[in-house]
Structures are given as C-alpha cells and as structure tokens.
Write an enzyme that holds these catalytic residues in place. Structure first.
Site, short mmCIF file in Angstrom:
data_model
loop_
_atom_site.label_atom_id
_atom_site.label_comp_id
_atom_site.label_asym_id
_atom_site.label_seq_id
_atom_site.Cartn_x
_atom_site.Cartn_y
_atom_site.Cartn_z
N ASP A 31 -5.09 -6.10 4.67
CA ASP A 31 -6.24 -6.82 5.22
C ASP A 31 -6.35 -8.23 4.63
O ASP A 31 -6.95 -9.11 5.22
CB ASP A 31 -7.53 -6.04 4.90
CG ASP A 31 -7.59 -4.74 5.70
OD1 ASP A 31 -7.01 -4.70 6.79
OD2 ASP A 31 -8.20 -3.77 5.21
N LYS B 50 -13.67 1.77 14.62
CA LYS B 50 -12.43 0.99 14.80
C LYS B 50 -11.97 1.01 16.25
O LYS B 50 -11.51 0.01 16.79
CB LYS B 50 -11.33 1.53 13.88
CG LYS B 50 -11.50 1.05 12.46
CD LYS B 50 -10.54 1.68 11.48
CE LYS B 50 -11.08 1.40 10.07
NZ LYS B 50 -10.37 2.08 9.03
N PHE C 39 -4.47 3.66 14.38
CA PHE C 39 -4.57 4.71 13.37
C PHE C 39 -5.71 4.36 12.42
O PHE C 39 -5.99 3.18 12.19
CB PHE C 39 -3.25 4.82 12.58
CG PHE C 39 -2.25 5.73 13.25
CD1 PHE C 39 -1.61 5.35 14.42
CD2 PHE C 39 -1.96 6.97 12.71
CE1 PHE C 39 -0.70 6.18 15.05
CE2 PHE C 39 -1.04 7.82 13.31
CZ PHE C 39 -0.41 7.43 14.48
N LYS D 124 8.20 -17.68 -10.34
CA LYS D 124 7.47 -16.58 -10.99
C LYS D 124 6.25 -17.10 -11.77
O LYS D 124 6.37 -18.04 -12.57
CB LYS D 124 8.44 -15.85 -11.94
CG LYS D 124 7.85 -14.60 -12.51
CD LYS D 124 8.80 -13.93 -13.48
CE LYS D 124 8.05 -12.87 -14.27
NZ LYS D 124 8.78 -12.44 -15.43
N ASN E 252 0.85 -1.19 0.00
CA ASN E 252 0.00 0.00 0.00
C ASN E 252 0.88 1.25 0.00
O ASN E 252 2.11 1.14 -0.03
CB ASN E 252 -0.94 -0.03 1.21
CG ASN E 252 -0.17 -0.21 2.49
OD1 ASN E 252 0.62 0.65 2.88
ND2 ASN E 252 -0.38 -1.34 3.16
N LYS F 122 -11.71 -2.50 18.04
CA LYS F 122 -10.37 -3.00 18.34
C LYS F 122 -9.95 -2.70 19.77
O LYS F 122 -8.81 -2.94 20.16
CB LYS F 122 -9.37 -2.42 17.33
CG LYS F 122 -9.83 -2.68 15.88
CD LYS F 122 -8.77 -2.42 14.86
CE LYS F 122 -9.34 -2.60 13.45
NZ LYS F 122 -8.33 -2.79 12.43
N1 CTP Z 1 -4.54 -3.07 11.68
C1 CTP Z 1 -3.91 -4.18 12.18
N2 CTP Z 1 -3.98 -5.36 11.52
C2 CTP Z 1 -4.69 -5.46 10.37
C3 CTP Z 1 -5.34 -4.34 9.85
C4 CTP Z 1 -5.24 -3.15 10.52
O1 CTP Z 1 -3.26 -4.07 13.23
N3 CTP Z 1 -4.73 -6.63 9.76
C5 CTP Z 1 -4.45 -1.81 12.44
C6 CTP Z 1 -3.69 -0.70 11.73
O2 CTP Z 1 -2.32 -0.75 12.05
C7 CTP Z 1 -4.37 0.56 12.26
C8 CTP Z 1 -5.79 0.11 12.53
O3 CTP Z 1 -5.76 -1.31 12.63
O4 CTP Z 1 -3.80 0.97 13.47
C9 CTP Z 1 -6.78 0.52 11.49
O5 CTP Z 1 -6.35 0.02 10.24
P1 CTP Z 1 -7.34 0.07 8.98
O6 CTP Z 1 -6.70 -0.60 7.82
O7 CTP Z 1 -7.77 1.50 8.82
O8 CTP Z 1 -8.56 -0.74 9.57
P2 CTP Z 1 -9.37 -1.98 9.07
O9 CTP Z 1 -9.97 -2.62 10.29
O10 CTP Z 1 -8.53 -2.83 8.20
O11 CTP Z 1 -10.57 -1.33 8.31
P3 CTP Z 1 -10.75 -0.94 6.75
O12 CTP Z 1 -9.55 -1.43 6.01
O13 CTP Z 1 -12.01 -1.63 6.39
O14 CTP Z 1 -10.87 0.55 6.74
#
Ligand code: CTP
Length: 417
Positions: free
Chosen positions: A294, A352, A338, A304, A225, A356
């Site tokens: 995610d 979130k 974050f 490859k 990302n 969380k």
């Molecule tokens: N995070 C994490 N582990 C994951 C995904 C996210 O620890 N597999 C943590 C990130 O480091 C951040 C927070 O969760 O501190 C929010 O991440 P974000 O990607 O915004 O949240 P998601 O729950 O994945 O929601 P979405 O992608 O649907 O916005």
C-alpha cells in the site's frame, strides 16, 4: 468415524447401482445412519429390499408415498442429511441437478437440502466426455457440489475408458475425510475438462497477478509481505486447465511460477500496475491475487543506507491501488479481487468489493488454521455485490481456484447469453 452422521444416499439407474449395496454396508459399518432414495430406474438394477435391509431404514423412491403423516418426507430427509451422496450418479441426474429440475423424489429432495452434496458419476465414456455432461458437471462444481471422479477401465457397455464408478471403499474414505477435515474432492482435474475446446474458459483471456510486491529502500533492502504466490499460481494453473489464454504477472514469490504459462516478472506495485495496464483492455477476466504494497518509500537510495542515529524514519507514500483503478476503467472485464484479513472479514471484504468495483471478492481470515499465506490450503468466502455467494471449507488452493473460476465463467456466460 461416521458415528452419528446422517447420510442420504441417492441411487440412480446405472449398472453401477449394484455397488450401492456394498457402499451402504460399508457406511453403516463405519457408524453412519444411511437413508436411501432410489430412482425408478435404479430399481431395475437393485431391489429396494437389499438397501432397506442393509441400512435398516425405509427406502424412498416415490415423492407422494408419505409414510409418516407428521412429516413431509422429502423435506424431512433434506433437513436430516449431514451429507447428500449420490452414487452412482447418471448423466440424467447430473443434468437435472444442473438445471434445477424436481420431477422425482431424489431430484426434489436435492433441491430442498442445504447439506453438502457429493456425487460419484458412472456412465459410458462417451457420455462422460459429452460437452453437455461436462458443462453440467462444471455448473455443479461451481455451486459447490463435490465430485468423486470415475475410474478408467472396462465399462459394462463393453468400452474401455473413463466412467466406471469409484469403488465403494474409496468413496467411504472420501466421505470420512470430508467429515474429518472438510476436504472434498474435485472433478475438474481430469483431462477431458482441461485445455480442450470444451473447457469453460476456452477463448477467454485471463490475467492473474500473484505474489507480494517489493518496494526498494536501497539496493540491499526492501519492504514486502508474507504472500507466497501460491494462490495466484493456483488460479493461473486452473485457468489454463479450463482452456483460457493465461497471462500471469508475478511479483516476489517463494515458489517457481507454474510451467507452460506466460509469466511476466515484476517487482514493485508500480511495475505491476504498468504490466496489468498493458493487458487489461483485451482481457476477459482479471484476478488480482497479488498482495500489493500500500506504501512505498518516497525515495529509493541509490547506495546502501549507512547506520547512523538511534532511530531512523522512513517516509512512505501511497502506491497506486491497481484494483481500484481497474474497477474505474473496466468495460466488459470481469474483475476478481482478494481480501486477506485478520478480523471483521465480511465487513472489510464487502467494503473492498464496493470501493474497487469488483465483480467478486475472495475473502479469507489469514489467522485461521489452513488458510492464508504460505499454506497449500485455503478457506474462503466469495462475495458479490448482493452478498455471500460461496463459502468453501479448508480445501487445496488448486480447488479454491477451480471453484472460483467456474463461478466466474458461469457468470460471464450468463452475461453474454
Ligand atoms: N490491491 C491492488 N493495489 C494495491 C493494493 C491492493 O490492486 N495498491 C488489490 C489486491 O491485489 C487485492 C485487493 O486489492 O486484490 C485487496 O487488497 P488489500 O491489501 O486487502 O486491500 P487494501 O485496499 O490495501 O486495504 P487494507 O490494506 O487497508 O486492508
């Protein structure tokens, strides 16, 4: 530059009060409407009449000296201010502000204002570095007060060191910059507050995750990302500056990790999960600034993948949500997440935070100019379970990090006391 801006200038009782005359004059020359509040001690150093003549506004010092029956002066001034500037700020006013005291016109008006507050400390070098003054300043910074660091040099008391009020011209530049781009200075970059036993995170173990994870498709391709790692690195640096024992877990980043900080390199979300798990139990604060994938490919090809048909389907499976699992596991750890969003920021951030089980969540709209991935600045809102705690303008990621950690330290010390 300052046309139409109302600046309430608090002048307190130190020898640097004489510089308030030049400051008033410069602010007025730039177009500001300046209203002065002096403490009784300030009047020992400079006459009210000087500041009244320069600003062409009445000077206040007595809360009960109500000159206009249609308003309550301290509330009126508090509401009028676009900016509340205190120069010079003595150790006394800094202490009163930190503890919410209101025993004179200046401290009472300060409690009543919702305007941004900027202070320019001036005092003897030993007073400035006294742990009590340091702690009070840190409290103010954590509440969003901006500090204009004093300079070093020969002080009026005969000592040479830090404590000399910044020159009026520089203060005016800082004020103009603040109105221009919302950038506010910080005090926490100074060495006295860093790394020493007075550092507010001294004795605390802070774990920070940074960067974007890499999920391998095959030996030459991966999913990642836009995370640059800058925000997480800034948090790690700020934690060290504040005296913490820092453990940085860094995934893919554009930058080299900060020097002098224990850094563990990881690739995938699973690697990061395992690395965090190894240190979580003994940590005091965990800051999950990393952008964790995610989903990851169900399978990683060992060689490859060759081009074949017109389309190709990649099957993905959910990764472990690290933050969510820490939220379930946590005992005394202070957990900061974050949320980088492109829309409906507040709703997603709060969701979130709850889902969380974080103590704080730092939310930003990555579509906003000067915020988000790759930039050196950020503009964030910080939420706790009750709602919005701190809203910061576009400021450097370093400063966001310092504000965030001073807030966390404040809450941690509140818990233990
Ligand atoms: N995070 C994490 N582990 C994951 C995904 C996210 O620890 N597999 C943590 C990130 O480091 C951040 C927070 O969760 O501190 C929010 O991440 P974000 O990607 O915004 O949240 P998601 O729950 O994945 O929601 P979405 O992608 O649907 O916005």
């Amino acid at each position: 530059m300052l046309n139409g801006k109302v600046i309430v200038l608090g002048v307190t009782g130190g020898i640097a009060a004489y510089k308030a005359a030049t400051l008033c004059s410069r602010l007025v020359q730039r177009g500001a409407d300046v209203h002065v509040i002096m403490t009784e001690s300030a009047k020992q150093f400079i006459p009210e009449l000087t500041l009244q003549t320069l600003t062409k506004n009445p000077v206040y010092s007595d809360t009960f000296d109500e000159r206009d029956p249609s308003v309550v002066s301290h509330i009126h001034l508090a509401d009028l201010a676009d900016l509340f500037l205190i120069a010079p700020a003595t150790a006394n006013i800094i202490g009163k502000m930190a503890h919410g005291l209101a025993d004179d016109m200046l401290s009472t008006t300060l409690l009543a204002t919702t305007a941004p507050v900027m202070i320019s400390p001036a005092m003897n070098v030993h007073m400035y570095t006294h742990p009590a003054v340091m702690a009070n300043m840190q409290t103010l910074v954590s509440r969003g007060v901006s500090m204009i660091e004093p300079g070093e040099g020969l002080l009026a008391c005969g000592y040479v060191g830090k404590g000399r009020m910044e020159e009026p011209e520089t203060i005016v530049d800082v004020v103009e910059r603040f109105f221009w781009d919302g950038a506010a200075p910080s005090v926490l970059q100074n060495e006295e507050m860093a790394n020493s036993s007075t550092g507010i995170l001294h004795g605390k173990k802070v774990v920070v995750t940074a960067g974007g994870t890499i999920e391998r498709i095959d030996p030459v391709r991966y999913i990642t990302n836009d995370s640059s790692g800058k925000m997480g690195f800034a948090v790690a640096k700020a934690a060290k500056q504040l005296g913490a024992d820092v453990h940085l877990i860094a995934a893919h980043t554009d930058e080299a990790p900060p020097e002098g900080i224990r850094t563990e390199k990881v690739n995938s979300a699973q690697d990061m999960y395992e690395a965090v798990q190894r240190v979580f139990e003994t940590s005091d604060i965990v800051v999950k600034a990393a952008a964790v994938a995610d989903y990851r490919p169900v399978e990683t090809a060992t060689s490859k993948i060759k081009k074949r048909g017109e389309t190709m389907t990649l099957e993905l499976v959910k990764t472990t949500d690290i933050l969510e699992s820490l939220g379930r596991q946590k005992t005394s750890q202070f957990l900061i997440g974050f949320a980088a969003e492109t829309d409906t920021v507040e709703y997603f951030a709060k969701d979130k935070l709850k889902r969380k089980n974080c103590d704080l969540i730092v939310a930003n709209d990555v579509t906003q100019e000067g915020a988000g991935f790759g930039t050196d600045t950020n503009s964030v809102q910080i939420f706790d379970k009750e709602g919005l705690v701190l809203q910061l303008p576009v400021i450097s990621k370093e400063e966001v990090a310092l504000r965030l950690l001073t807030l966390a330290a404040d809450r941690l010390s509140g818990r233990s006391s």
